[in-house]
Write a protein that holds these residues in place. Structure first.
Motif, mmCIF file in Angstrom:
data_model
loop_
_atom_site.group_PDB
_atom_site.id
_atom_site.type_symbol
_atom_site.label_atom_id
_atom_site.label_comp_id
_atom_site.label_asym_id
_atom_site.label_seq_id
_atom_site.Cartn_x
_atom_site.Cartn_y
_atom_site.Cartn_z
ATOM 1 N N THR A 247 0.819 -1.212 0.000
ATOM 2 C CA THR A 247 0.000 0.000 0.000
ATOM 3 C C THR A 247 0.850 1.258 0.000
ATOM 4 O O THR A 247 0.604 2.200 -0.749
ATOM 5 C CB THR A 247 -0.939 0.009 1.222
ATOM 6 N N LYS A 248 1.877 1.294 0.851
ATOM 7 C CA LYS A 248 2.748 2.468 0.905
ATOM 8 C C LYS A 248 3.406 2.726 -0.438
ATOM 9 O O LYS A 248 3.556 3.872 -0.863
ATOM 10 C CB LYS A 248 3.811 2.282 1.999
ATOM 11 N N GLY A 249 3.793 1.664 -1.113
ATOM 12 C CA GLY A 249 4.421 1.827 -2.420
ATOM 13 C C GLY A 249 3.449 2.376 -3.445
ATOM 14 O O GLY A 249 3.797 3.246 -4.247
ATOM 15 N N ILE A 250 2.186 1.894 -3.396
ATOM 16 C CA ILE A 250 1.171 2.363 -4.337
ATOM 17 C C ILE A 250 0.864 3.832 -4.107
ATOM 18 O O ILE A 250 0.800 4.637 -5.042
ATOM 19 C CB ILE A 250 -0.117 1.515 -4.201
ATOM 20 N N VAL A 251 0.679 4.206 -2.830
ATOM 21 C CA VAL A 251 0.317 5.589 -2.523
ATOM 22 C C VAL A 251 1.481 6.527 -2.808
ATOM 23 O O VAL A 251 1.296 7.661 -3.252
ATOM 24 C CB VAL A 251 -0.137 5.724 -1.057
ATOM 25 N N SER A 252 2.702 6.039 -2.588
ATOM 26 C CA SER A 252 3.873 6.846 -2.922
ATOM 27 C C SER A 252 3.908 7.119 -4.415
ATOM 28 O O SER A 252 4.226 8.227 -4.849
ATOM 29 C CB SER A 252 5.155 6.128 -2.476
ATOM 30 N N ARG A 253 3.538 6.112 -5.199
ATOM 31 C CA ARG A 253 3.484 6.279 -6.652
ATOM 32 C C ARG A 253 2.386 7.274 -7.033
ATOM 33 O O ARG A 253 2.545 8.082 -7.945
ATOM 34 C CB ARG A 253 3.233 4.931 -7.313
ATOM 35 N N ASP A 254 1.253 7.210 -6.323
ATOM 36 C CA ASP A 254 0.163 8.165 -6.570
ATOM 37 C C ASP A 254 0.624 9.594 -6.298
ATOM 38 O O ASP A 254 0.314 10.515 -7.058
ATOM 39 C CB ASP A 254 -1.043 7.844 -5.682
ATOM 40 N N PHE A 255 1.355 9.769 -5.198
ATOM 41 C CA PHE A 255 1.863 11.105 -4.870
ATOM 42 C C PHE A 255 2.794 11.599 -5.978
ATOM 43 O O PHE A 255 2.704 12.745 -6.417
ATOM 44 C CB PHE A 255 2.607 11.074 -3.539
ATOM 45 N N ASP A 256 3.692 10.722 -6.417
ATOM 46 C CA ASP A 256 4.630 11.104 -7.478
ATOM 47 C C ASP A 256 3.899 11.434 -8.772
ATOM 48 O O ASP A 256 4.325 12.306 -9.535
ATOM 49 C CB ASP A 256 5.642 9.977 -7.722
ATOM 50 N N ASP A 257 2.771 10.749 -9.006
ATOM 51 C CA ASP A 257 1.991 11.022 -10.205
ATOM 52 C C ASP A 257 1.403 12.433 -10.144
ATOM 53 O O ASP A 257 1.451 13.189 -11.123
ATOM 54 C CB ASP A 257 0.866 9.995 -10.344
ATOM 55 N N LEU A 258 0.871 12.816 -8.990
ATOM 56 C CA LEU A 258 0.357 14.180 -8.823
ATOM 57 C C LEU A 258 1.482 15.202 -8.967
ATOM 58 O O LEU A 258 1.291 16.281 -9.537
ATOM 59 C CB LEU A 258 -0.312 14.333 -7.454
ATOM 60 N N LEU A 259 2.659 14.855 -8.445
ATOM 61 C CA LEU A 259 3.800 15.758 -8.553
ATOM 62 C C LEU A 259 4.217 15.913 -10.010
ATOM 63 O O LEU A 259 4.480 17.027 -10.483
ATOM 64 C CB LEU A 259 4.971 15.212 -7.722
ATOM 65 N N ASN A 260 4.259 14.812 -10.753
ATOM 66 C CA ASN A 260 4.659 14.859 -12.164
ATOM 67 C C ASN A 260 3.639 15.609 -13.021
ATOM 68 O O ASN A 260 3.987 16.141 -14.082
ATOM 69 C CB ASN A 260 4.843 13.436 -12.702
ATOM 70 N N ARG A 261 2.394 15.632 -12.561
ATOM 71 C CA ARG A 261 1.350 16.352 -13.295
ATOM 72 C C ARG A 261 1.235 17.800 -12.793
ATOM 73 O O ARG A 261 0.315 18.512 -13.173
ATOM 74 C CB ARG A 261 0.009 15.643 -13.146
#
Length: 297
Positions: A265-279
């Motif tokens: 879960t932490k890995g998935i949510v970390s990826r979600d955060f990075d996705d918002l950052l990249n956008r």
């Protein structure tokens, strides 16, 4: 005007090696719509030594603390996004800053041309928008990632790309959002669809607002989960600097994602955060690259 790169330019100055070697102290303070000299003094004290008791100090003691911090030291203070119309407000802060060593500087970004007059500064440097050629060049470099096999698609996509860039009107934020959507994407139908959707959004909104239709388009293309995560973030005050891991814990506490496998879960949510950052829905703090804040627009 909004989003022509004022903060970005100031950040380049702030992080330049020559600046770091010249000034003994560097301080970055985001001010925002409400100019508050007391809050700026607190930020200066906090940035220098993380002295969290400054919130309980009287104005006189707070001013004394900052005078001691800056005394006989050459400092650079960046005041980002200043809104001020009255001389007395600035004078109160300037009296404290005058205790620094000769050669100290205050660098200000603002959307108001009157700010330089209030502060008794030199004529402001007005940042121009990108022209079409500059915008197209930057757009192409980011979207068509180096080393990708996109040469055959370039010719077909060129017309759509120019139309998208034209709709951004030289502004950085909408251009960054569109680049985030299209990075590495060479699907002609997808590009055509984005141009059509931008036209529809622009027609439904004020024609004078370039940024809003593009932000809406970028938001609409987020997954349902990312929309939930993003809509949680406005609970933070404007300009609030947060830690990535703290925000992830808050998202998890709100049950935005499944907790069955906590490490996964932490890995998935970390990826979600990075996705918002990249956008470009959030951005790195200028003061600390491990901290973040929502984009002020």
């Amino acid at each position: 005007m909004d989003d022509v790169g004022k903060t970005t330019l100031a950040r380049h100055v702030y992080t330049d090696d020559r600046i770091s070697s010249y000034f003994k102290i560097k301080i970055w303070v985001f001010s925002g719509n409400n100019f508050d000299s007391n809050q700026i003094l607190k930020e200066i004290a906090l940035s220098h030594n993380n002295d969290h008791d400054v919130g309980f100090l009287s104005l006189d003691l707070l001013q004394t603390r900052v005078v001691d911090i800056l005394a006989r030291k050459k400092f650079l203070l960046v005041l980002d996004d200043i809104w001020i119309n009255d001389d007395p407000e600035w004078q109160e802060l300037e009296n404290v800053l005058n205790g620094g060593d000769k050669g100290s500087r205050v660098l200000v970004t603002s959307r108001l041309s009157t700010v330089s007059k209030v502060m008794g500064a030199k004529a402001p440097y007005d940042l121009p928008c990108f022209d079409d050629d500059e915008s197209c060049s930057l757009f192409e470099k980011v979207v068509f990632q180096e080393g990708s096999s996109t040469a055959d698609a370039h010719e077909e996509l060129e017309a759509y790309g120019k139309e998208i860039v034209r709709k951004c009107k030289g502004l950085h934020l909408p251009a960054k959002h569109i680049r985030g959507l299209l990075r590495g994407n060479v699907d002609v139908q997808e590009w055509s669809k984005i141009v059509k959707e931008l036209d529809e959004e622009s027609n439904s909104k004020s024609k004078s607002n370039t940024i809003l239709p593009i932000l809406i388009l970028s938001y609409d293309r987020l997954s349902y989960n990312l929309k939930q995560c993003f809509k949680y973030c406005p609970l933070f005050p404007k300009a609030y600097v947060f830690d990535k891991n703290d925000l992830i814990k808050l998202w998890m506490a709100e049950d935005f994602i499944d907790h069955n496998d906590i490490y996964k879960t932490k890995g998935i949510v970390s990826r979600d955060f990075d996705d918002l950052l990249n956008r470009f829905f959030s951005e790195c703090s200028s003061e600390d690259k491990t901290k973040f804040r929502m984009h002020d627009l």
